[in-house]
Scaffold this active site. Structure first.
Site, PDB file in Angstrom:
ATOM      1  N   ARG A   1      57.512  39.920   5.938  1.00 16.80           N
ATOM      2  CA  ARG A   1      57.808  38.896   6.939  1.00 16.80           C
ATOM      3  C   ARG A   1      59.100  39.191   7.691  1.00 16.80           C
ATOM      4  NH1 ARG A   1      57.335  34.233   2.916  1.00 16.80           N
ATOM      5  NH2 ARG A   1      56.583  35.737   1.396  1.00 16.80           N
TER       6      ARG A   1
ATOM      7  N   GLU B   1      61.304  35.257  -6.876  1.00 17.95           N
ATOM      8  CA  GLU B   1      60.918  33.960  -7.447  1.00 17.95           C
ATOM      9  C   GLU B   1      59.629  34.073  -8.247  1.00 17.95           C
ATOM     10  OE1 GLU B   1      60.386  30.893  -4.514  1.00 17.95           O
ATOM     11  OE2 GLU B   1      60.394  29.286  -5.998  1.00 17.95           O
TER      12      GLU B   1
HETATM   13  O1  LIG Z   1      65.176  35.628  -2.329  1.00 18.51           O
HETATM   14  P1  LIG Z   1      64.005  36.186  -3.103  1.00 18.51           P
HETATM   15  O2  LIG Z   1      63.768  35.458  -4.390  1.00 18.51           O
HETATM   16  O3  LIG Z   1      64.112  37.655  -3.312  1.00 18.51           O
HETATM   17  O4  LIG Z   1      62.711  35.896  -2.253  1.00 18.51           O
HETATM   18  C1  LIG Z   1      62.629  36.069  -0.878  1.00 18.51           C
HETATM   19  C2  LIG Z   1      61.654  37.131  -0.507  1.00 18.51           C
HETATM   20  O5  LIG Z   1      60.340  36.779  -0.965  1.00 18.51           O
HETATM   21  C3  LIG Z   1      59.433  36.867   0.132  1.00 18.51           C
HETATM   22  O6  LIG Z   1      58.888  38.128   0.249  1.00 18.51           O
HETATM   23  P2  LIG Z   1      57.701  38.705  -0.635  1.00 18.51           P
HETATM   24  O7  LIG Z   1      58.289  39.683  -1.614  1.00 18.51           O
HETATM   25  O8  LIG Z   1      56.887  37.585  -1.174  1.00 18.51           O
HETATM   26  O9  LIG Z   1      56.914  39.611   0.385  1.00 18.51           O
HETATM   27  P3  LIG Z   1      56.095  39.417   1.747  1.00 18.51           P
HETATM   28  O10 LIG Z   1      57.091  39.167   2.856  1.00 18.51           O
HETATM   29  O11 LIG Z   1      55.448  40.753   1.874  1.00 18.51           O
HETATM   30  O12 LIG Z   1      55.123  38.279   1.605  1.00 18.51           O
HETATM   31  C4  LIG Z   1      60.282  36.572   1.342  1.00 18.51           C
HETATM   32  O13 LIG Z   1      59.698  37.048   2.534  1.00 18.51           O
HETATM   33  C5  LIG Z   1      61.569  37.266   1.012  1.00 18.51           C
HETATM   34  O14 LIG Z   1      61.553  38.642   1.357  1.00 18.51           O
HETATM   35  N1  LIG Z   2      58.989  29.496  -1.827  1.00 19.99           N
HETATM   36  C1  LIG Z   2      58.846  30.555  -1.034  1.00 19.99           C
HETATM   37  N2  LIG Z   2      58.174  30.431   0.142  1.00 19.99           N
HETATM   38  C2  LIG Z   2      58.013  31.503   0.954  1.00 19.99           C
HETATM   39  N3  LIG Z   2      58.482  32.708   0.677  1.00 19.99           N
HETATM   40  C3  LIG Z   2      59.140  32.861  -0.480  1.00 19.99           C
HETATM   41  N4  LIG Z   2      59.729  33.942  -1.030  1.00 19.99           N
HETATM   42  C4  LIG Z   2      60.249  33.578  -2.219  1.00 19.99           C
HETATM   43  N5  LIG Z   2      60.046  32.280  -2.452  1.00 19.99           N
HETATM   44  C5  LIG Z   2      59.348  31.812  -1.378  1.00 19.99           C
END
Ligand SMILES: O=P(O)(O)OC[C@H]1O[C@H](OP(=O)(O)OP(=O)(O)O)[C@H](O)[C@@H]1O
Ligand SMILES: Nc1ncnc2[nH]cnc12
Length: 182
Positions: A66, A103
């Site tokens: 994202r 998370e």
């Molecule tokens: O602060 P944190 O606990 O590290 O979480 C935040 C991260 O989690 C999500 O990405 P995700 O790894 O789910 O990947 P995506 O963007 O490919 O869906 C979000 O886009 C952040 O990059």
């Molecule tokens: N609660 C949440 N919603 C969307 N993106 C996330 N990445 C980590 N935690 C998330």
């Protein structure tokens, strides 16, 4: 309303809460309604490009996936280069890697070593700051590549997960700009 309040209200109104996704207990912040609204996506892009200016960044690092969607148009708008930080195994050249927890699970990210060097001032862009694990790993990668961290910009900070406090040592005084805090 002030312009800032207008933008904040617009962005907040285009984020959808999805309970228990991708696992029970997680309130997922879905940005796809915001991306589908050109006024909201443009306002977000302008705000992120403004942070490039205020931090003096010379490059944006976007965090897969994202962070790519938000960071790439902001880089074009601000007139700086865009560097993708990808999940492990996706970049064909010589990489630097960093493992981290998030998370809901754990992961490893990589950057092409040749994309960053000393003299670069990097703004990290992502959609959500949750525990801060992803952002922390990206800051470590950027520093290991020899570049400076100009700051971290996120659309949304999940304040109750404590990411800001976790990132304080890694940011070492560089600003953390979150457009929304929930
Ligand atoms: O602060 P944190 O606990 O590290 O979480 C935040 C991260 O989690 C999500 O990405 P995700 O790894 O789910 O990947 P995506 O963007 O490919 O869906 C979000 O886009 C952040 O990059
Ligand atoms: N609660 C949440 N919603 C969307 N993106 C996330 N990445 C980590 N935690 C998330």
């Amino acid at each position: 309303m002030t312009e800032l309040t207008d933008v904040t209200t617009l962005l907040l109104s285009r984020i959808r809460d999805v309970a228990d996704y991708p696992e029970p207990g997680v309130m997922f912040k879905d940005i796809t309604p915001l991306l589908a609204d050109p006024a909201a996506f443009t306002a977000l892009t302008d705000a992120l490009a403004g942070i490039v200016g205020s931090t003096g960044a010379t490059k944006i690092v976007g965090l897969e996936a994202r962070g790519f969607i938000l960071g790439a148009p902001a880089a074009v708008r601000a007139g700086v280069g865009f560097i993708p930080v990808r999940k492990a195994g996706k970049l064909p050249g010589a990489t630097l890697s960093q493992a981290y927890d998030l998370e809901y699970g754990s992961a490893e990210i990589e950057v092409h070593a040749e994309d960053l060097s000393s003299g670069d001032r990097v703004l990290v862009v992502d959609d959500v700051l949750a525990t801060g694990g992803t952002a922390e790993a990206s800051i470590q990668l950027i520093r290991r590549a020899g570049a400076d961290v100009a700051g971290l910009a996120v659309l949304m900070e999940l304040g109750f997960l404590g990411g800001r406090a976790r990132l304080e040592p890694a940011l070492a005084g560089a600003p953390l700009e979150s457009l929304l805090t929930v």
